[in-house]
Design a protein around this motif. Sequence first.
Motif, PDB file in Angstrom:
ATOM      1  N   SER A 143      35.348  49.124  50.689  1.00 39.61           N
ATOM      2  CA  SER A 143      36.755  49.609  50.773  1.00 39.61           C
ATOM      3  C   SER A 143      37.540  48.784  51.619  1.00 39.61           C
ATOM      4  N   PHE A 144      38.823  48.674  51.583  1.00 37.51           N
ATOM      5  CA  PHE A 144      39.634  47.990  52.442  1.00 37.51           C
ATOM      6  C   PHE A 144      39.431  48.378  53.803  1.00 37.51           C
ATOM      7  N   GLU A 145      39.315  49.610  53.746  1.00 37.74           N
ATOM      8  CA  GLU A 145      39.363  50.373  55.271  1.00 37.74           C
ATOM      9  C   GLU A 145      38.114  49.924  55.951  1.00 37.74           C
ATOM     10  N   THR A 146      36.897  49.857  55.334  1.00 32.31           N
ATOM     11  CA  THR A 146      35.734  49.512  56.004  1.00 32.31           C
ATOM     12  C   THR A 146      35.863  47.757  56.169  1.00 32.31           C
ATOM     13  N   LEU A 147      36.468  46.877  55.262  1.00 34.68           N
ATOM     14  CA  LEU A 147      36.853  45.559  55.731  1.00 34.68           C
ATOM     15  C   LEU A 147      37.589  45.420  57.151  1.00 34.68           C
ATOM     16  N   GLU A 169      47.691  40.122  55.754  1.00 29.77           N
ATOM     17  CA  GLU A 169      46.811  38.679  56.146  1.00 29.77           C
ATOM     18  C   GLU A 169      45.354  38.881  55.709  1.00 29.77           C
ATOM     19  N   LEU A 170      44.818  39.966  55.856  1.00 31.45           N
ATOM     20  CA  LEU A 170      43.411  40.317  55.810  1.00 31.45           C
ATOM     21  C   LEU A 170      43.186  40.144  54.279  1.00 31.45           C
ATOM     22  N   ARG A 171      44.235  40.582  53.473  1.00 34.94           N
ATOM     23  CA  ARG A 171      44.276  40.480  51.951  1.00 34.94           C
ATOM     24  C   ARG A 171      44.047  39.001  51.589  1.00 34.94           C
ATOM     25  N   LYS A 172      44.980  38.224  52.149  1.00 41.54           N
ATOM     26  CA  LYS A 172      44.738  36.826  52.076  1.00 41.54           C
ATOM     27  C   LYS A 172      43.451  36.109  52.330  1.00 41.54           C
ATOM     28  N   ILE A 173      42.786  36.589  53.283  1.00 44.63           N
ATOM     29  CA  ILE A 173      41.345  36.135  54.159  1.00 44.63           C
ATOM     30  C   ILE A 173      40.562  36.474  52.691  1.00 44.63           C
ATOM     31  N   LEU A 174      40.522  37.716  52.271  1.00 39.73           N
ATOM     32  CA  LEU A 174      39.593  38.224  51.349  1.00 39.73           C
ATOM     33  C   LEU A 174      39.783  37.299  50.138  1.00 39.73           C
ATOM     34  N   VAL A 175      41.071  36.885  49.568  1.00 43.48           N
ATOM     35  CA  VAL A 175      41.333  36.247  48.279  1.00 43.48           C
ATOM     36  C   VAL A 175      40.566  34.788  48.624  1.00 43.48           C
ATOM     37  N   ILE A 208      40.272  45.902  43.518  1.00 42.59           N
ATOM     38  CA  ILE A 208      40.114  46.959  42.385  1.00 42.59           C
ATOM     39  C   ILE A 208      40.903  48.320  43.083  1.00 42.59           C
ATOM     40  N   MET A 209      41.898  48.736  42.470  1.00 42.50           N
ATOM     41  CA  MET A 209      42.374  49.781  42.722  1.00 42.50           C
ATOM     42  C   MET A 209      41.629  51.144  42.153  1.00 42.50           C
ATOM     43  N   ASP A 222      40.856  55.154  40.910  1.00 47.78           N
ATOM     44  CA  ASP A 222      41.653  56.282  40.215  1.00 47.78           C
ATOM     45  C   ASP A 222      42.276  56.957  41.718  1.00 47.78           C
ATOM     46  N   ASP A 223      41.630  57.140  42.708  1.00 51.30           N
ATOM     47  CA  ASP A 223      42.186  57.856  43.774  1.00 51.30           C
ATOM     48  C   ASP A 223      43.147  57.384  44.745  1.00 51.30           C
ATOM     49  N   GLY A 224      43.462  56.066  44.023  1.00 53.90           N
ATOM     50  CA  GLY A 224      44.720  55.244  45.035  1.00 53.90           C
ATOM     51  C   GLY A 224      43.904  54.435  46.210  1.00 53.90           C
ATOM     52  N   THR A 225      42.635  54.501  46.248  1.00 54.00           N
ATOM     53  CA  THR A 225      42.032  53.512  47.433  1.00 54.00           C
ATOM     54  C   THR A 225      41.834  52.217  46.798  1.00 54.00           C
ATOM     55  N   GLU A 226      41.877  51.223  47.751  1.00 50.57           N
ATOM     56  CA  GLU A 226      41.696  49.797  47.634  1.00 50.57           C
ATOM     57  C   GLU A 226      40.509  49.414  47.919  1.00 50.57           C
ATOM     58  N   TRP A 227      39.836  48.501  46.922  1.00 46.77           N
ATOM     59  CA  TRP A 227      38.337  48.405  47.139  1.00 46.77           C
ATOM     60  C   TRP A 227      38.498  46.668  46.698  1.00 46.77           C
ATOM     61  N   TRP A 228      37.433  45.901  47.244  1.00 48.37           N
ATOM     62  CA  TRP A 228      37.315  44.412  47.043  1.00 48.37           C
ATOM     63  C   TRP A 228      35.870  44.184  46.741  1.00 48.37           C
ATOM     64  N   ARG A 229      35.713  43.279  45.764  1.00 50.61           N
ATOM     65  CA  ARG A 229      34.635  42.672  45.329  1.00 50.61           C
ATOM     66  C   ARG A 229      34.473  41.425  45.160  1.00 50.61           C
ATOM     67  N   LEU A 230      33.454  40.457  45.343  1.00 54.65           N
ATOM     68  CA  LEU A 230      33.332  39.120  45.074  1.00 54.65           C
ATOM     69  C   LEU A 230      33.335  38.833  43.652  1.00 54.65           C
ATOM     70  N   LEU A 231      34.244  37.810  43.125  1.00 57.20           N
ATOM     71  CA  LEU A 231      34.012  37.530  41.945  1.00 57.20           C
ATOM     72  C   LEU A 231      32.890  37.006  41.333  1.00 57.20           C
ATOM     73  N   SER A 232      32.383  36.409  42.084  1.00 55.82           N
ATOM     74  CA  SER A 232      30.657  36.088  41.934  1.00 55.82           C
ATOM     75  C   SER A 232      29.864  36.944  41.545  1.00 55.82           C
ATOM     76  N   ARG A 233      30.308  38.350  42.093  1.00 54.64           N
ATOM     77  CA  ARG A 233      29.215  39.314  41.843  1.00 54.64           C
ATOM     78  C   ARG A 233      29.523  40.238  40.613  1.00 54.64           C
ATOM     79  N   MET A 234      30.537  39.905  39.723  1.00 55.12           N
ATOM     80  CA  MET A 234      31.221  40.647  38.714  1.00 55.12           C
ATOM     81  C   MET A 234      29.878  41.011  37.687  1.00 55.12           C
ATOM     82  N   ASP A 235      29.023  39.961  37.485  1.00 57.12           N
ATOM     83  CA  ASP A 235      28.031  40.212  36.526  1.00 57.12           C
ATOM     84  C   ASP A 235      27.055  41.342  36.972  1.00 57.12           C
TER      85      ASP A 235
END
Length: 117
Positions: free
Chosen positions: A64-68, A79-85, A92-93, A95-108
Motif C-alpha cells: 500500500s502507498f501508506e506502508t511505503l 515525489e514518492l510516486r516518482k521515486i516508485l516509478v 494499482i487503484m 475498488d475501495d479507493g486505496t492506492e497500491w504499488w507493485r513492481l512491473l517485473s513481478r506481474m507474472d
Amino acid sequence: MESALLALAGTIVGGIVTTITSYFLQKQRFDQEVKLKQEDYKTEFMAETTARHFLNHRSFTDRSFETLRNHLGGFEDDELRKILVRAGAIRIMRDDGTEWWRLLSRMDEYIEKKRSD
C-alpha cells in the motif's frame, strides 16, 4: 627501405598505445563522474533502492502507498510516486479507493498467485 618500415611500425605502435591510454583515461573519468552524480543524488538513489526492497518482498507482491510512505519518510506524496516509478513500480487503484504499488517485473508472479487462489 628498412628505416621506412621501422618508422611505419613506430607510428602504428604509438597510435595503438595512445588509443589504449586514451580509452582507459576516459573510462576512469566516466566512472568518477558517475560516482559524483550518485553522491549528488544519493537520497534519491537510496530511496529507489529501499522502495525496490519493500516491493521485492517474497510474501507481498503489492504494497500500500501508506506502508511505503511510512517507511520512506521525508518525501511529499507526488515525489514518492516518482521515486516508485523510477524504481520500476506501477500503481494499482483498488475498488475501495486505496492506492497500491507493485513492481512491473513481478506481474507474472502476481498473475500466477491470483490463478492459484
